[in-house]
Design an enzyme around this catalytic site. Structure first.
Site, mmCIF file in Angstrom:
data_model
loop_
_atom_site.group_PDB
_atom_site.id
_atom_site.type_symbol
_atom_site.label_atom_id
_atom_site.label_comp_id
_atom_site.label_asym_id
_atom_site.label_seq_id
_atom_site.Cartn_x
_atom_site.Cartn_y
_atom_site.Cartn_z
ATOM 1 N N THR B 25 -28.020 31.751 -23.097
ATOM 2 C CA THR B 25 -28.722 32.915 -22.548
ATOM 3 C C THR B 25 -29.555 33.803 -23.420
ATOM 4 O OG1 THR B 25 -27.025 33.131 -20.877
ATOM 5 C CG2 THR B 25 -28.373 35.018 -21.178
ATOM 6 N N ASP B 41 -33.330 34.320 -18.746
ATOM 7 C CA ASP B 41 -33.740 32.914 -18.667
ATOM 8 C C ASP B 41 -32.868 32.267 -17.587
ATOM 9 O OD1 ASP B 41 -31.733 30.751 -20.501
ATOM 10 O OD2 ASP B 41 -31.289 32.904 -20.334
ATOM 11 N N ARG B 43 -31.126 28.964 -18.021
ATOM 12 C CA ARG B 43 -30.378 27.773 -18.459
ATOM 13 C C ARG B 43 -28.906 28.091 -18.593
ATOM 14 N NH1 ARG B 43 -32.140 24.655 -23.890
ATOM 15 N NH2 ARG B 43 -33.700 23.807 -22.456
ATOM 16 N N LYS B 57 -29.164 34.544 -13.349
ATOM 17 C CA LYS B 57 -28.358 35.381 -14.236
ATOM 18 C C LYS B 57 -28.503 36.870 -13.963
ATOM 19 C CE LYS B 57 -28.756 31.928 -17.823
ATOM 20 N NZ LYS B 57 -29.000 31.609 -19.216
ATOM 21 N N GLY B 71 -22.587 35.040 -21.435
ATOM 22 C CA GLY B 71 -21.190 34.767 -21.742
ATOM 23 C C GLY B 71 -20.692 33.661 -20.843
ATOM 24 N N SER B 153 -27.245 34.509 -26.682
ATOM 25 C CA SER B 153 -27.569 33.779 -27.911
ATOM 26 C C SER B 153 -29.042 33.942 -28.286
ATOM 27 C CB SER B 153 -27.229 32.301 -27.741
ATOM 28 O OG SER B 153 -27.867 31.799 -26.584
ATOM 29 N N ASP B 196 -34.352 29.514 -28.914
ATOM 30 C CA ASP B 196 -32.892 29.419 -28.877
ATOM 31 C C ASP B 196 -32.503 28.220 -28.007
ATOM 32 O OD1 ASP B 196 -30.367 31.050 -26.967
ATOM 33 O OD2 ASP B 196 -30.109 30.019 -28.890
ATOM 34 N N SER B 199 -30.887 28.833 -24.549
ATOM 35 C CA SER B 199 -31.686 29.400 -23.464
ATOM 36 C C SER B 199 -32.839 28.463 -23.167
ATOM 37 C CB SER B 199 -32.269 30.753 -23.870
ATOM 38 O OG SER B 199 -31.288 31.562 -24.428
#
Lengths: 239, 254
Positions: B25, B41, B43, B57, B71, B153, B196, B199
């Site tokens: 995330t 995002d 994913r 999300k 998380g 992240s 990242d 994500s």
């Protein structure tokens, strides 16, 4: 109920008479009949709930009195009888609606909301140290099965109505409704008939400040209360 | 050929290492003129595997309050749903719109009670009678109140965009117009998506604003930016000889 001294509160206050009657429930129904009139009508495309809001004094802040209450997005209710008792039921009805929604992932049907209320009301007729609720509720809403109107009583019984009235003058109102209510009513018609019916039994000139109106239409399935301006418009349009 | 796990081995590895679905995330939020803008995002991962290429999300809390979650996916989903339900009952009881501080307090009390075991890192944003509000909430129950925030992240990539911007764009500044803020949030989430591994895929945005009349409206823009469309795709689904085609799933683009 746990936690009570086993001697003093373990028995129910609602007990049978030799003739098979439950006196406390009959007295509770009497309390309902002393309450101000409430009317509910089901139309093919919605429900209307109307109640008389007669203030004991002109000094009371009218907007603080809420008799027509929302129970869930798609369900509302109105009471006749003891207001304080109805507040407990409304709170319980709201919570049970949310619990059902969290558990099953969808809104409860109107019948489920009504039946959960009756379960609570019945338990107060058969538990230690408590008295029955002194109010009847008219629960109206829309679910996938369509609009429905339920009456829940202090005894814990529930009845589904096409149109009904509770509280004082309910008999006069019901006679009036029997003549006017037809299966092909629209919500607009139902609102007018409900207000006319209230006007019949109201002592004085009926104005928006003397009543509360709640409606729910199959169009959006959301229960809401009519504003004073809307009610005035409806009353002006009568006869 | 590099040694690759068989599907059975992968699954065994997942269960033995207890790699439950996490949101990896990049989530962020900014305060702008008259409101807040939230971004995320789409994913969701379980270890190295992408579990959902287009998950949601940004969670609904109240008509005027939304919450991004990073998380453990289940934790963010259930926690926000629980508090959303409690806020609804609170609205019925008080006959008022929910305040962001109320939702924030309910969330932090819940997370603190579980001493960090509920792995939910949230970005809570909304507009109420007192104005726009933006908070971060950490799994142990602490909070930050800031004009712009990022979690997950990909938060380092996102926060650098919000803090500094890049050669062509500015970072956050006070009193941004709503669409400027949306643009900034999109760039921040992009930074997370492309830099990242946790994500990826698309950008979801939620704009919550109050107009001059005082009415608050939330505009949930799902998949506002499909940043990673599928490159190659059959025009027509594969026709199986004796199977009747009922419906083509539009999400085949993801």
């Amino acid at each position: 109920m746990s936690g009570f001294d086993s001697d003093r509160y373990s028995f129910s206050l609602t007990t049978f008479s030799p003739s098979g009657k439950l006196g406390q429930i009959d007295h509770a129904l009497a309390a309902v009949n002393n309450g101000s009139t409430s009317i509910g009508i089901k139309s093919h495309d919605g429900i209307v709930l109307v109640t008389e809001r007669k203030l004991k004094s002109a000094l009371i802040d009218k907007d603080s009195i809420k008799k027509v209450q929302i129970l869930a997005d798609n369900v509302g209710c109105v009471y006749s009888g003891i207001g304080a008792d109805s507040a407990v039921l409304v709170r319980s009805g709201r919570k049970n609606g949310e619990v059902y929604r969290r558990q099953f992932g969808e809104n409860p049907g109107v019948d489920t909301v009504a039946k959960d209320l009756t379960a609570k009301m019945q338990s107060y007729t058969q538990s230690g140290g408590v008295r029955p609720f002194g109010c009847s509720l008219l629960v109206g809403g829309v679910d996938p099965a369509g609009p429905s109107l339920w009456q829940v009583d202090p005894s814990g019984s529930s009845i589904r109505w096409k149109a009904t009235a509770i509280g004082k003058n309910s008999r006069t109102c019901k006679t009036f409704l029997e003549k006017r209510v037809t299966p092909d009513l629209s919500l607009d018609d139902a609102v007018k008939i409900a207000l006319l019916s209230l006007k019949e039994v109201f002592d004085g000139l009926l104005k928006a400040e003397h009543c509360e109106v709640g409606i729910i239409s199959t169009e959006d399935g959301l229960f809401r209360k009519m504003t004073d301006a809307e009610v005035t418009e409806q009353l002006d349009g009568l006869e | 050929m590099p040694k690759q796990d068989t599907p059975q081995q992968v699954l065994a590895g997942l269960t033995s290492k207890n790699q439950f679905t996490k949101t990896g995330t990049t989530i962020c939020g900014v305060i702008c003129k008259n409101g807040v803008v939230l971004g995320a995002d789409t994913r969701s991962t379980a270890g190295d595997i992408v579990m959902d290429k287009n998950c949601e999300k940004i969670h609904y809390i109240a008509p005027n309050i939304y919450c991004c979650g990073a998380g453990t996916a289940a934790d963010t989903e259930y926690t926000t749903e629980l508090i959303s339900s409690q806020c609804k009952l609170h609205r019925y009881r008080t006959d008022r719109d929910t305040r962001v501080a109320t939702a924030k307090t309910m969330l932090t009390r819940h997370l603190f009670q579980y001493q960090g075991h509920v792995s939910a890192a949230l970005v809570l944003g909304g507009v109420d009678v007192l104005g726009p509000h933006l908070h971060t909430i950490y799994p142990h129950g602490s909070t930050d109140t800031l004009p712009f925030v990022a979690m997950g992240s990909g938060s380092l990539a996102a926060i650098s965009m919000l803090e500094q911007g890049d050669a062509d764009h500015q970072g956050w500044r006070p009193n941004m117009e709503v669409e400027e803020a949306v643009d900034l949030v999109k760039r921040a989430i992009h930074a997370g998506i492309f830099n990242d591994m946790g994500s990826g895929s698309n950008v979801d945005i939620c704009v919550i604003t109050k107009d001059e009349a005082g009415k608050v409206a939330a505009d949930y823009r799902r998949n506002t930016d499909i940043a990673n469309p599928r490159k190659y795709r059959r025009d027509v689904p594969y026709k199986l000889p004796s199977t009747r085609l009922v419906e083509v799933n539009g999400d085949m683009d993801m």
